[in-house]
Design a protein around this motif. Sequence first.
Motif, mmCIF file in Angstrom:
data_model
loop_
_atom_site.group_PDB
_atom_site.id
_atom_site.type_symbol
_atom_site.label_atom_id
_atom_site.label_comp_id
_atom_site.label_asym_id
_atom_site.label_seq_id
_atom_site.Cartn_x
_atom_site.Cartn_y
_atom_site.Cartn_z
ATOM 1 N N LEU A 106 -8.718 14.650 -2.175
ATOM 2 C CA LEU A 106 -9.065 13.554 -1.268
ATOM 3 C C LEU A 106 -9.386 12.282 -2.043
ATOM 4 O O LEU A 106 -8.991 11.189 -1.638
ATOM 5 C CB LEU A 106 -10.247 13.951 -0.380
ATOM 6 N N ARG A 107 -10.089 12.406 -3.154
ATOM 7 C CA ARG A 107 -10.387 11.238 -3.994
ATOM 8 C C ARG A 107 -9.096 10.577 -4.450
ATOM 9 O O ARG A 107 -8.944 9.351 -4.385
ATOM 10 C CB ARG A 107 -11.209 11.638 -5.204
ATOM 11 N N LEU A 108 -8.163 11.379 -4.927
ATOM 12 C CA LEU A 108 -6.884 10.830 -5.397
ATOM 13 C C LEU A 108 -6.103 10.186 -4.263
ATOM 14 O O LEU A 108 -5.480 9.138 -4.444
ATOM 15 C CB LEU A 108 -6.066 11.924 -6.079
ATOM 16 N N ALA A 109 -6.137 10.803 -3.080
ATOM 17 C CA ALA A 109 -5.432 10.235 -1.926
ATOM 18 C C ALA A 109 -6.016 8.882 -1.548
ATOM 19 O O ALA A 109 -5.271 7.930 -1.277
ATOM 20 C CB ALA A 109 -5.497 11.202 -0.741
ATOM 21 N N VAL A 110 -7.331 8.782 -1.541
ATOM 22 C CA VAL A 110 -7.976 7.515 -1.202
ATOM 23 C C VAL A 110 -7.612 6.444 -2.225
ATOM 24 O O VAL A 110 -7.224 5.334 -1.860
ATOM 25 C CB VAL A 110 -9.515 7.687 -1.111
ATOM 26 N N ALA A 114 -5.041 6.324 -4.226
ATOM 27 C CA ALA A 114 -3.611 6.001 -4.142
ATOM 28 C C ALA A 114 -3.294 5.148 -2.922
ATOM 29 O O ALA A 114 -2.431 4.266 -2.976
ATOM 30 C CB ALA A 114 -2.784 7.283 -4.101
ATOM 31 N N ALA A 115 -3.988 5.397 -1.824
ATOM 32 C CA ALA A 115 -3.693 4.675 -0.586
ATOM 33 C C ALA A 115 -4.280 3.270 -0.567
ATOM 34 O O ALA A 115 -3.611 2.314 -0.189
ATOM 35 C CB ALA A 115 -4.228 5.464 0.607
ATOM 36 N N ILE A 116 -5.507 3.141 -0.980
ATOM 37 C CA ILE A 116 -6.223 1.877 -0.793
ATOM 38 C C ILE A 116 -5.930 0.844 -1.867
ATOM 39 O O ILE A 116 -5.912 -0.349 -1.600
ATOM 40 C CB ILE A 116 -7.733 2.147 -0.681
ATOM 41 N N PHE A 117 -5.682 1.294 -3.079
ATOM 42 C CA PHE A 117 -5.431 0.334 -4.143
ATOM 43 C C PHE A 117 -3.930 0.162 -4.316
ATOM 44 O O PHE A 117 -3.211 1.130 -4.526
ATOM 45 C CB PHE A 117 -6.145 0.767 -5.422
ATOM 46 N N PRO A 118 -3.438 -1.076 -4.188
ATOM 47 C CA PRO A 118 -1.998 -1.331 -4.170
ATOM 48 C C PRO A 118 -1.287 -0.918 -5.453
ATOM 49 O O PRO A 118 -1.878 -0.902 -6.526
ATOM 50 C CB PRO A 118 -1.880 -2.845 -3.996
ATOM 51 N N VAL A 130 -2.796 13.045 4.710
ATOM 52 C CA VAL A 130 -4.149 13.577 4.855
ATOM 53 C C VAL A 130 -4.087 14.669 5.914
ATOM 54 O O VAL A 130 -3.653 14.420 7.042
ATOM 55 C CB VAL A 130 -5.153 12.479 5.281
ATOM 56 N N SER A 131 -4.483 15.868 5.539
ATOM 57 C CA SER A 131 -4.455 16.990 6.475
ATOM 58 C C SER A 131 -5.769 17.089 7.229
ATOM 59 O O SER A 131 -6.845 16.938 6.650
ATOM 60 C CB SER A 131 -4.208 18.304 5.736
ATOM 61 N N TRP A 132 -5.627 17.347 8.524
ATOM 62 C CA TRP A 132 -6.807 17.557 9.363
ATOM 63 C C TRP A 132 -6.477 18.592 10.415
ATOM 64 O O TRP A 132 -5.488 18.453 11.126
ATOM 65 C CB TRP A 132 -7.252 16.251 10.015
ATOM 66 N N GLU A 133 -7.282 19.640 10.442
ATOM 67 C CA GLU A 133 -7.122 20.731 11.402
ATOM 68 C C GLU A 133 -5.693 21.269 11.417
ATOM 69 O O GLU A 133 -5.088 21.454 12.471
ATOM 70 C CB GLU A 133 -7.583 20.295 12.790
ATOM 71 N N GLY A 134 -5.163 21.499 10.234
ATOM 72 C CA GLY A 134 -3.851 22.114 10.094
ATOM 73 C C GLY A 134 -2.662 21.196 10.276
ATOM 74 O O GLY A 134 -1.520 21.637 10.209
ATOM 75 N N LYS A 135 -2.886 19.923 10.501
ATOM 76 C CA LYS A 135 -1.788 18.973 10.689
ATOM 77 C C LYS A 135 -1.876 17.887 9.625
ATOM 78 O O LYS A 135 -2.958 17.391 9.318
ATOM 79 C CB LYS A 135 -1.855 18.347 12.082
ATOM 80 N N ALA A 136 -0.737 17.525 9.065
ATOM 81 C CA ALA A 136 -0.687 16.460 8.056
ATOM 82 C C ALA A 136 -0.408 15.128 8.742
ATOM 83 O O ALA A 136 0.486 15.023 9.581
ATOM 84 C CB ALA A 136 0.393 16.756 7.030
ATOM 85 N N TYR A 137 -1.189 14.137 8.378
ATOM 86 C CA TYR A 137 -1.027 12.787 8.912
ATOM 87 C C TYR A 137 -0.633 11.852 7.785
ATOM 88 O O TYR A 137 -1.235 11.873 6.720
ATOM 89 C CB TYR A 137 -2.339 12.292 9.544
ATOM 90 N N GLU A 138 0.387 11.049 8.037
ATOM 91 C CA GLU A 138 0.822 10.060 7.067
ATOM 92 C C GLU A 138 0.035 8.778 7.308
ATOM 93 O O GLU A 138 0.124 8.179 8.374
ATOM 94 C CB GLU A 138 2.328 9.787 7.212
ATOM 95 N N VAL A 139 -0.749 8.400 6.325
ATOM 96 C CA VAL A 139 -1.611 7.226 6.448
ATOM 97 C C VAL A 139 -1.139 6.153 5.478
ATOM 98 O O VAL A 139 -1.029 6.405 4.278
ATOM 99 C CB VAL A 139 -3.086 7.580 6.141
ATOM 100 N N LYS A 140 -0.846 4.986 6.020
ATOM 101 C CA LYS A 140 -0.502 3.834 5.184
ATOM 102 C C LYS A 140 -1.492 2.730 5.539
ATOM 103 O O LYS A 140 -1.444 2.185 6.637
ATOM 104 C CB LYS A 140 0.922 3.359 5.425
ATOM 105 N N PRO A 141 -2.418 2.437 4.632
ATOM 106 C CA PRO A 141 -3.433 1.430 4.940
ATOM 107 C C PRO A 141 -2.839 0.072 5.281
ATOM 108 O O PRO A 141 -1.751 -0.291 4.843
ATOM 109 C CB PRO A 141 -4.235 1.340 3.641
ATOM 110 N N PHE A 152 0.816 -1.201 0.000
ATOM 111 C CA PHE A 152 0.000 0.000 0.000
ATOM 112 C C PHE A 152 0.853 1.255 0.000
ATOM 113 O O PHE A 152 1.970 1.266 0.504
ATOM 114 C CB PHE A 152 -0.945 0.009 1.205
ATOM 115 N N ASN A 153 0.288 2.304 -0.559
ATOM 116 C CA ASN A 153 0.983 3.591 -0.620
ATOM 117 C C ASN A 153 0.648 4.441 0.592
ATOM 118 O O ASN A 153 -0.488 4.468 1.042
ATOM 119 C CB ASN A 153 0.543 4.362 -1.876
ATOM 120 N N THR A 154 1.636 5.140 1.096
ATOM 121 C CA THR A 154 1.425 6.093 2.170
ATOM 122 C C THR A 154 0.965 7.401 1.550
ATOM 123 O O THR A 154 1.531 7.846 0.555
ATOM 124 C CB THR A 154 2.731 6.322 2.962
#
Length: 111
Positions: A88-92, A94-98, A10-21, A5-7
Amino acid sequence: MSAVFNTVSVSWEGKAYEVKPTMALINKIEQRLPLVRLARELGQAEPPVSSLVYVITEMLRSVGVQVEEEEVYREIVTSEDPNLGMNLRLAVLAAIFPAPKKKGESETVNP
């Protein structure tokens, strides 16, 4: 073994979070929203906002953010950033599909 999976950030309330499913996150999402349906919806010109909200909420929760779907919904529909939905669509996607398997990478599955 290579990363599947790709990391994504995702930004939330001014902070970026690195999400790797993980498969646990994928399974949780699929209990409510099958990935085939998610891919089809996100590929539409105007995908259902509720699907995007759900996945983004679960992605944020997976990295420890305490957030409700209603908060994510409000952020998406009231954002002044005209590119937020598409980003957000592109992030989802990129993250969820290997990522495709690299040439020469082994394909061993032991049942």
